[in-house]
Design a protein around this motif. Structure first.
Motif, short mmCIF file in Angstrom:
data_model
loop_
_atom_site.label_atom_id
_atom_site.label_comp_id
_atom_site.label_asym_id
_atom_site.label_seq_id
_atom_site.Cartn_x
_atom_site.Cartn_y
_atom_site.Cartn_z
N GLN A 1 0.84 -1.19 0.00
CA GLN A 1 0.00 0.00 0.00
C GLN A 1 0.88 1.24 0.00
OE1 GLN A 1 -3.35 -0.61 -0.05
NE2 GLN A 1 -3.78 1.57 -0.48
N ASP A 2 0.64 2.16 -0.95
CA ASP A 2 1.40 3.40 -1.06
C ASP A 2 0.40 4.55 -1.01
OD1 ASP A 2 3.18 5.40 -1.52
OD2 ASP A 2 3.59 4.89 -3.62
N GLY A 3 0.09 4.99 0.21
CA GLY A 3 -0.94 6.02 0.38
C GLY A 3 -2.30 5.45 0.00
N ASP A 4 -2.93 6.09 -0.97
CA ASP A 4 -4.24 5.62 -1.42
C ASP A 4 -4.14 4.63 -2.57
OD1 ASP A 4 -5.48 7.24 0.44
OD2 ASP A 4 -5.61 8.96 -0.95
N THR A 5 -2.94 4.32 -3.00
CA THR A 5 -2.78 3.43 -4.15
C THR A 5 -2.03 2.16 -3.76
OG1 THR A 5 -0.69 4.47 -4.81
CG2 THR A 5 -2.73 5.38 -5.73
N VAL A 6 -2.12 1.17 -4.63
CA VAL A 6 -1.41 -0.10 -4.45
C VAL A 6 -0.28 -0.15 -5.47
CG1 VAL A 6 -1.60 -2.60 -4.58
CG2 VAL A 6 -3.46 -1.27 -3.58
N ARG A 7 0.89 -0.59 -5.03
CA ARG A 7 2.04 -0.69 -5.91
C ARG A 7 2.66 -2.08 -5.79
NH1 ARG A 7 0.30 2.60 -8.51
NH2 ARG A 7 0.83 4.81 -8.69
N LEU A 8 3.29 -2.54 -6.86
CA LEU A 8 4.06 -3.77 -6.80
C LEU A 8 5.31 -3.53 -5.95
CD1 LEU A 8 3.68 -4.80 -10.53
CD2 LEU A 8 2.91 -6.17 -8.58
N VAL A 9 5.67 -4.51 -5.15
CA VAL A 9 6.80 -4.36 -4.25
C VAL A 9 8.11 -4.33 -5.05
CG1 VAL A 9 5.61 -5.49 -2.35
CG2 VAL A 9 7.06 -6.85 -3.89
N SER A 10 9.14 -3.79 -4.44
CA SER A 10 10.46 -3.78 -5.03
C SER A 10 11.31 -4.84 -4.36
CB SER A 10 11.12 -2.40 -4.85
OG SER A 10 12.44 -2.41 -5.36
N ASP A 11 11.80 -5.80 -5.14
CA ASP A 11 12.66 -6.86 -4.64
C ASP A 11 13.73 -7.16 -5.68
OD1 ASP A 11 13.73 -8.95 -3.17
OD2 ASP A 11 12.25 -10.42 -3.87
N PRO A 12 14.59 -6.15 -5.94
CA PRO A 12 15.58 -6.31 -7.00
C PRO A 12 16.60 -7.41 -6.67
CG PRO A 12 16.02 -4.32 -5.73
CD PRO A 12 14.70 -4.86 -5.25
N PRO A 13 17.06 -8.15 -7.68
CA PRO A 13 16.73 -7.99 -9.10
C PRO A 13 15.54 -8.84 -9.54
CG PRO A 13 18.46 -9.59 -8.88
CD PRO A 13 18.16 -9.13 -7.48
N LEU A 14 14.90 -9.55 -8.59
CA LEU A 14 13.85 -10.49 -8.97
C LEU A 14 12.56 -9.81 -9.39
CD1 LEU A 14 14.38 -13.26 -6.26
CD2 LEU A 14 15.37 -13.07 -8.54
N LEU A 15 12.24 -8.69 -8.75
CA LEU A 15 11.03 -7.95 -9.09
C LEU A 15 11.35 -6.47 -8.95
CD1 LEU A 15 7.98 -8.36 -9.81
CD2 LEU A 15 7.49 -8.02 -7.38
N VAL A 16 11.29 -5.75 -10.07
CA VAL A 16 11.66 -4.33 -10.06
C VAL A 16 10.55 -3.53 -10.71
CG1 VAL A 16 13.39 -2.63 -10.71
CG2 VAL A 16 14.09 -5.01 -10.33
#
Length: 491
Positions: free
Chosen positions: A252-267
């Motif tokens: 959760q990023d404030g009022d929005t949903v964001r994909l998590v950051s898990d570099p380099p597997l998920l960026v």
């Protein structure tokens, strides 16, 4: 700032679908009598004796395995290539999983019977598993078609049986135990093809292996512990869907949903580019997404139109696929409790193309989708293809499917010789069913025959080729020590 992207514009009509039978050269099968098809299969034995399929000897002009693998990485994301090699170096079996191009070169120089089918192209045991059918039933099937192309059936079976030989070595099984597993895999394929040869076209087309059928057919031989393990894996897979993917891969990023950051597997895309580049890429993806919608049936297009774009990230997947461009696309329906998580994966030319012939499909994503739909008993309802920008700005081909939809892969870590043999039989049956949908199963069944000649030949080939895979794995390890390749392990 949230990027607003319109992916709901009405799609133009879908392109006409090509007749896959034309690709395989089997259009005339229906005009041959059953007796003629049987005679054709038996005649093939004189030109390619079944015992000859056991033969494996590397050609004198065989390319340097490391050089060939490095060459295949030139179009991949450079910073991910060391992860690709790191995963391949984990074991000879892991190396084998990532070396489809090398084995394709080798198989192209082996003897074949002349019967062609739609090939998976990378039919090792880890590319079989469970997933949800369109009717929401757990089925077991092939689940990777990046290399699919029409070609000799022997190539798929050889790759499958050799993968079991390598898995048995990794598990410490004796030579006798491994050979029993290898022969069981080939025997299951042979018996299944011959069974399908006696069935009607529609019976073959509707055949599928459900989780219940697996337990009914092999459960008594597997033992209670193996049955409980399978039941737990199925129960866990039934919860593995877009809702779970969203819960695990977002924040959760404030009022929005964001994909998590898990570099380099998920960026997330916002971390890969500055604002202007990101906006340009996302708009390019939106255009590619609209093209993708045109490849879906009309009911799936309407369903997809009920979701809107939320976020996108680059994801590292697999072993052989590491470094190819793969994106995760997060979408929401009415709200965040109604997610859809799609995977957009790059499709390059099949590693079989130089030997089996180039695909009739100009878009490699369409090649993957056409092969998958032909070989699987039921495919992802969102399976389709498109083209669009890569991270390097070049236009690239992609196919699209759900990231998770009850998916689970085969697990070799805790197999016994008995359960690995059962898994071999399951994979052998599944591969036979896939081949029977596209090739001349009557001629192929006649070629395979009722004796165990094929089973023994495939086990001999698997043992010899596993030795080669171990040598190639050692060559890659030496290349790391010599500084020829850069490796990143444990990722």
């Amino acid at each position: 700032m949230s990027q607003v992207v319109d992916v709901s514009a009405p799609p133009s009509p879908a392109p006409p679908r090509r007749d896959s039978s034309t690709l395989l050269g089997t259009v005339g099968v229906g005009r041959l009598s059953r007796a003629e098809r049987i005679a054709k299969g038996r005649q093939a034995r004189s030109e390619a004796p079944r015992s000859s399929l056991a033969q494996w000897q590397p050609e004198a002009d065989r390319p340097d395995p490391v050089g060939l693998l490095v060459e295949r990485t030139h179009t991949r994301v450079p910073e991910l290539v060391p992860i690709h090699f790191g995963r391949m170096l984990a074991s000879p079996f892991a190396f084998y999983r990532g070396a489809a191009a090398l084995m394709a070169w080798d198989l192209a120089r082996t003897k074949t019977s002349g019967e062609r089918v739609q090939l998976c192209g990378d039919a090792h045991l880890s590319n079989f598993g469970g997933y949800a059918s369109a009717e929401r039933e757990m089925v077991f099937d092939l689940n990777d078609f990046d290399e699919t192309l029409p070609g000799p059936w022997e190539w798929d079976l050889a790759r499958l049986v050799a993968s079991f030989e390598l898995a048995g070595r990794e598990l410490g099984f004796t030579g006798r135990e491994r050979r029993d597993v290898d022969q069981a895999t080939a025997r299951a394929y042979r018996h299944a093809v011959r069974d399908f040869a006696d069935q009607s076209n529609l019976e073959v087309w509707y055949a599928r292996m459900t989780a219940g059928a697996v337990l009914a057919r092999w459960g008594p031989d597997a033992g209670r512990k193996a049955i409980r393990t399978l039941e737990r894996r199925v129960d866990k897979a039934l919860r593995k869907d877009s809702t779970l993917a969203s819960a695990r891969l977002t924040r959760q990023d404030g009022d929005t949903v964001r994909l998590v950051s898990d570099p380099p597997l998920l960026v997330p895309v916002g971390e890969l580019f500055d604002d202007a580049e990101r906006d340009e890429l996302v708009q390019g993806v939106a255009a590619a997404f609209r093209r993708y919608r045109r490849t879906l049936p009309t009911d799936r297009r309407d369903l997809l139109a009920q979701f809107h774009y939320v976020d996108m990230a680059r994801k590292v997947v697999g072993v052989g696929s590491v470094g190819t461009r793969a994106w995760v696309l997060l979408m929401h329906g009415s709200d965040g409790a109604d997610p859809l998580v799609l995977q957009i994966k790059e499709a390059a030319e099949s590693v079989l193309a130089s030997a089996a012939g180039r695909s009739v499909y100009a878009n490699q994503g369409q090649r993957v989708v056409a092969g998958q739909r032909l070989m699987q008993s039921s495919s992802d309802i969102f399976l389709g293809w498109t083209h669009g920008p890569g991270t390097d700005g070049a236009d690239r081909h992609y196919y699209v499917r759900q990231l998770w939809d009850w998916k689970f892969s085969t697990d070799i870590a805790h197999q016994t010789p008995a359960t690995l043999a059962i898994l071999g039989q399951l994979c052998g049956w599944t591969l036979a069913r896939a081949h029977a949908r596209s090739g001349d199963r009557v001629a192929l069944g006649a070629y395979l025959g009722s004796s165990n000649v094929l089973d023994r030949a495939m086990a001999d080939f698997a043992a010899a080729y596993a030795d080669q895979a171990e040598r190639d794995h050692a060559a890659l390890a030496q290349a790391e020590r010599d500084g020829r390749v850069t490796v990143r392990r444990g990722v």
